[in-house]
Design a protein around this motif. Structure first.
Motif, PDB file in Angstrom:
ATOM      1  N   PHE A 234       0.829  -1.210   0.000  1.00  0.00           N
ATOM      2  CA  PHE A 234       0.000   0.000   0.000  1.00  0.00           C
ATOM      3  C   PHE A 234       0.863   1.260   0.000  1.00  0.00           C
ATOM      4  O   PHE A 234       0.651   2.175  -0.793  1.00  0.00           O
ATOM      5  CB  PHE A 234      -0.929   0.009   1.217  1.00  0.00           C
ATOM      6  CG  PHE A 234      -1.567   1.359   1.468  1.00  0.00           C
ATOM      7  CD1 PHE A 234      -2.511   1.870   0.594  1.00  0.00           C
ATOM      8  CD2 PHE A 234      -1.201   2.125   2.567  1.00  0.00           C
ATOM      9  CE1 PHE A 234      -3.084   3.112   0.816  1.00  0.00           C
ATOM     10  CE2 PHE A 234      -1.774   3.361   2.795  1.00  0.00           C
ATOM     11  CZ  PHE A 234      -2.723   3.855   1.913  1.00  0.00           C
ATOM     12  N   VAL A 235       1.859   1.299   0.884  1.00  0.00           N
ATOM     13  CA  VAL A 235       2.736   2.473   0.951  1.00  0.00           C
ATOM     14  C   VAL A 235       3.527   2.620  -0.341  1.00  0.00           C
ATOM     15  O   VAL A 235       3.636   3.712  -0.906  1.00  0.00           O
ATOM     16  CB  VAL A 235       3.679   2.377   2.163  1.00  0.00           C
ATOM     17  CG1 VAL A 235       4.651   3.555   2.169  1.00  0.00           C
ATOM     18  CG2 VAL A 235       2.880   2.348   3.465  1.00  0.00           C
ATOM     19  N   ALA A 236       4.074   1.518  -0.830  1.00  0.00           N
ATOM     20  CA  ALA A 236       4.898   1.573  -2.035  1.00  0.00           C
ATOM     21  C   ALA A 236       4.077   1.976  -3.260  1.00  0.00           C
ATOM     22  O   ALA A 236       4.514   2.807  -4.075  1.00  0.00           O
ATOM     23  CB  ALA A 236       5.569   0.224  -2.273  1.00  0.00           C
ATOM     24  N   PHE A 237       2.882   1.397  -3.405  1.00  0.00           N
ATOM     25  CA  PHE A 237       2.020   1.766  -4.526  1.00  0.00           C
ATOM     26  C   PHE A 237       1.601   3.232  -4.422  1.00  0.00           C
ATOM     27  O   PHE A 237       1.530   3.941  -5.434  1.00  0.00           O
ATOM     28  CB  PHE A 237       0.775   0.871  -4.558  1.00  0.00           C
ATOM     29  CG  PHE A 237       1.026  -0.526  -5.057  1.00  0.00           C
ATOM     30  CD1 PHE A 237       1.963  -0.779  -6.042  1.00  0.00           C
ATOM     31  CD2 PHE A 237       0.315  -1.597  -4.534  1.00  0.00           C
ATOM     32  CE1 PHE A 237       2.190  -2.075  -6.502  1.00  0.00           C
ATOM     33  CE2 PHE A 237       0.534  -2.889  -4.989  1.00  0.00           C
ATOM     34  CZ  PHE A 237       1.470  -3.132  -5.969  1.00  0.00           C
TER      35      PHE A 237
ATOM     36  N   ALA B 176      12.055   5.251  -5.390  1.00  0.00           N
ATOM     37  CA  ALA B 176      11.950   4.564  -4.104  1.00  0.00           C
ATOM     38  C   ALA B 176      10.715   3.670  -4.058  1.00  0.00           C
ATOM     39  O   ALA B 176      10.768   2.536  -3.570  1.00  0.00           O
ATOM     40  CB  ALA B 176      11.908   5.586  -2.971  1.00  0.00           C
ATOM     41  N   GLY B 177       9.601   4.166  -4.585  1.00  0.00           N
ATOM     42  CA  GLY B 177       8.374   3.375  -4.586  1.00  0.00           C
ATOM     43  C   GLY B 177       8.502   2.108  -5.411  1.00  0.00           C
ATOM     44  O   GLY B 177       8.117   1.020  -4.962  1.00  0.00           O
TER      45      GLY B 177
ATOM     46  N   PHE C 218      19.161  -0.832  -0.421  1.00  0.00           N
ATOM     47  CA  PHE C 218      20.177   0.114   0.049  1.00  0.00           C
ATOM     48  C   PHE C 218      20.074   1.447  -0.680  1.00  0.00           C
ATOM     49  O   PHE C 218      20.680   2.443  -0.266  1.00  0.00           O
ATOM     50  CB  PHE C 218      21.587  -0.483  -0.129  1.00  0.00           C
ATOM     51  CG  PHE C 218      21.964  -0.779  -1.552  1.00  0.00           C
ATOM     52  CD1 PHE C 218      22.578   0.184  -2.341  1.00  0.00           C
ATOM     53  CD2 PHE C 218      21.722  -2.030  -2.106  1.00  0.00           C
ATOM     54  CE1 PHE C 218      22.935  -0.088  -3.656  1.00  0.00           C
ATOM     55  CE2 PHE C 218      22.081  -2.309  -3.414  1.00  0.00           C
ATOM     56  CZ  PHE C 218      22.679  -1.333  -4.203  1.00  0.00           C
ATOM     57  N   VAL C 219      19.299   1.483  -1.765  1.00  0.00           N
ATOM     58  CA  VAL C 219      19.023   2.742  -2.470  1.00  0.00           C
ATOM     59  C   VAL C 219      17.676   3.311  -2.021  1.00  0.00           C
ATOM     60  O   VAL C 219      17.579   4.485  -1.662  1.00  0.00           O
ATOM     61  CB  VAL C 219      19.015   2.539  -4.004  1.00  0.00           C
ATOM     62  CG1 VAL C 219      18.591   3.829  -4.715  1.00  0.00           C
ATOM     63  CG2 VAL C 219      20.379   2.092  -4.492  1.00  0.00           C
ATOM     64  N   SER C 220      16.634   2.475  -2.041  1.00  0.00           N
ATOM     65  CA  SER C 220      15.274   2.972  -1.766  1.00  0.00           C
ATOM     66  C   SER C 220      15.098   3.468  -0.344  1.00  0.00           C
ATOM     67  O   SER C 220      14.420   4.482  -0.108  1.00  0.00           O
ATOM     68  CB  SER C 220      14.243   1.875  -2.053  1.00  0.00           C
ATOM     69  OG  SER C 220      14.445   0.758  -1.221  1.00  0.00           O
ATOM     70  N   ILE C 221      15.718   2.778   0.621  1.00  0.00           N
ATOM     71  CA  ILE C 221      15.537   3.170   2.024  1.00  0.00           C
ATOM     72  C   ILE C 221      16.117   4.557   2.311  1.00  0.00           C
ATOM     73  O   ILE C 221      15.402   5.429   2.833  1.00  0.00           O
ATOM     74  CB  ILE C 221      16.125   2.106   2.968  1.00  0.00           C
ATOM     75  CG1 ILE C 221      15.274   0.841   2.912  1.00  0.00           C
ATOM     76  CG2 ILE C 221      16.203   2.624   4.407  1.00  0.00           C
ATOM     77  CD1 ILE C 221      15.846  -0.329   3.677  1.00  0.00           C
ATOM     78  N   PRO C 222      17.390   4.828   1.974  1.00  0.00           N
ATOM     79  CA  PRO C 222      17.898   6.179   2.258  1.00  0.00           C
ATOM     80  C   PRO C 222      17.211   7.270   1.451  1.00  0.00           C
ATOM     81  O   PRO C 222      17.026   8.386   1.943  1.00  0.00           O
ATOM     82  CB  PRO C 222      19.384   6.087   1.914  1.00  0.00           C
ATOM     83  CG  PRO C 222      19.539   4.872   1.088  1.00  0.00           C
ATOM     84  CD  PRO C 222      18.456   3.933   1.499  1.00  0.00           C
ATOM     85  N   VAL C 223      16.801   6.956   0.206  1.00  0.00           N
ATOM     86  CA  VAL C 223      16.098   7.961  -0.606  1.00  0.00           C
ATOM     87  C   VAL C 223      14.768   8.323   0.052  1.00  0.00           C
ATOM     88  O   VAL C 223      14.443   9.501   0.229  1.00  0.00           O
ATOM     89  CB  VAL C 223      15.866   7.446  -2.044  1.00  0.00           C
ATOM     90  CG1 VAL C 223      14.888   8.364  -2.793  1.00  0.00           C
ATOM     91  CG2 VAL C 223      17.181   7.382  -2.803  1.00  0.00           C
ATOM     92  N   ALA C 224      13.969   7.316   0.425  1.00  0.00           N
ATOM     93  CA  ALA C 224      12.675   7.573   1.060  1.00  0.00           C
ATOM     94  C   ALA C 224      12.850   8.288   2.395  1.00  0.00           C
ATOM     95  O   ALA C 224      12.087   9.207   2.725  1.00  0.00           O
ATOM     96  CB  ALA C 224      11.923   6.254   1.258  1.00  0.00           C
ATOM     97  N   LEU C 225      13.850   7.870   3.147  1.00  0.00           N
ATOM     98  CA  LEU C 225      14.097   8.481   4.455  1.00  0.00           C
ATOM     99  C   LEU C 225      14.489   9.946   4.305  1.00  0.00           C
ATOM    100  O   LEU C 225      13.997  10.815   5.051  1.00  0.00           O
ATOM    101  CB  LEU C 225      15.204   7.713   5.183  1.00  0.00           C
ATOM    102  CG  LEU C 225      15.437   8.062   6.658  1.00  0.00           C
ATOM    103  CD1 LEU C 225      14.175   7.812   7.476  1.00  0.00           C
ATOM    104  CD2 LEU C 225      16.602   7.248   7.205  1.00  0.00           C
TER     105      LEU C 225
END
Length: 255
Positions: A125-128, A172-173, A183-190
């Protein structure tokens, strides 16, 4: 015996163009029980002559009992129906977007696990939602960036960030949906979530500014505040969860 209700409608119908508001007016009149004398304005010359004759600026035009009611919006008012204010504040785009993200997440969970309510469904849900929000921004990145520059703290200092944000959110999504390159999506979203949340909180709750939210694109009528703050906090929470969630937990994301 009762006399049938009649109306006269003049609307533009040419080989190149059929006026959609004319069709709406015709449909509304019929639904209200009117017999409609439907006159087509078949070229630009006829249309301009009609407007000059009746001293009106637009078509379609409806006449009832020999009196001009007006265009489609005027016809709705005549029947006591609500007329949408195109400039009014609305949460409809956000509600529709999150509802679709939820439906997609539940459907994916059912397809993968034969269950609706799973941890993976919450993650999807969050990613979509991130992907759909990014899509809204990417429809017109320049319009989004222009609105975003009104309140984002980093974008005000470095304008290119206003253009990067939508791509970063989308990246990120997508990566979180796939479970790849965390290791890319987590720091980008954060990062973008933290900066975004701080920016919205300052603009709305400290500076008390009344702005439109760029969260669903540059043509947004959604007020800046709770929705945008939720969007950013959602990204932060997702990033933290992906860092801390128990190893081996049954899920789709990160599989």
């Amino acid at each position: 015996m009762t006399t049938a209700k009649t109306a006269v409608l003049h609307r533009m119908v040419t080989p190149e163009h059929t006026c959609p508001y004319g069709l709406k007016a015709l449909d509304l009149l019929k639904r209200k029980g009117f017999e409609v004398e439907d006159h087509h304005l078949e070229n630009r010359e006829q249309t301009e002559a009609f407007k000059a004759e009746h001293n009106v600026k637009t078509t379609p035009q409806t006449f009832i009992d020999g009196k001009r009611v007006g265009g489609y919006d005027d016809l709705r008012r005549y029947f006591g129906l609500k007329v949408k204010d195109k400039d009014a504040v609305t949460y409809t785009p956000v509600i529709a977007l999150f509802a679709m993200a939820a439906a997609m997440a539940l459907a994916t969970s059912w397809a993968v696990y034969d269950q609706l309510l799973t941890v993976a469904a919450a993650e999807w849900f969050v990613a979509f939602a991130m992907c759909l929000l990014a899509l809204q921004k990417l429809k017109d990145v320049d319009a989004f960036a222009t609105m975003f520059l009104n309140y984002d703290l980093l974008a005000k200092r470095w304008v290119p960030y206003a253009y990067i944000y939508a791509y970063a959110e989308g990246l990120a999504g997508v990566l979180m949906v796939s479970g790849a390159l965390m290791f890319v999506s987590i720091p980008v979203a954060l990062f973008i979530g933290t900066v975004g949340a701080a920016s919205v909180f300052k603009a709305v709750y400290i500076d008390k500014r009344e702005l439109k939210c760029a969260c669903v694109g540059g043509d947004s009528k959604v007020p800046l505040g709770f929705v945008s703050l939720t969007e950013n906090l959602m990204m932060v929470a997702m990033a933290v969860w992906m860092l801390l969630k128990p190893a081996g937990m049954a899920m789709g994301i990160g599989h």
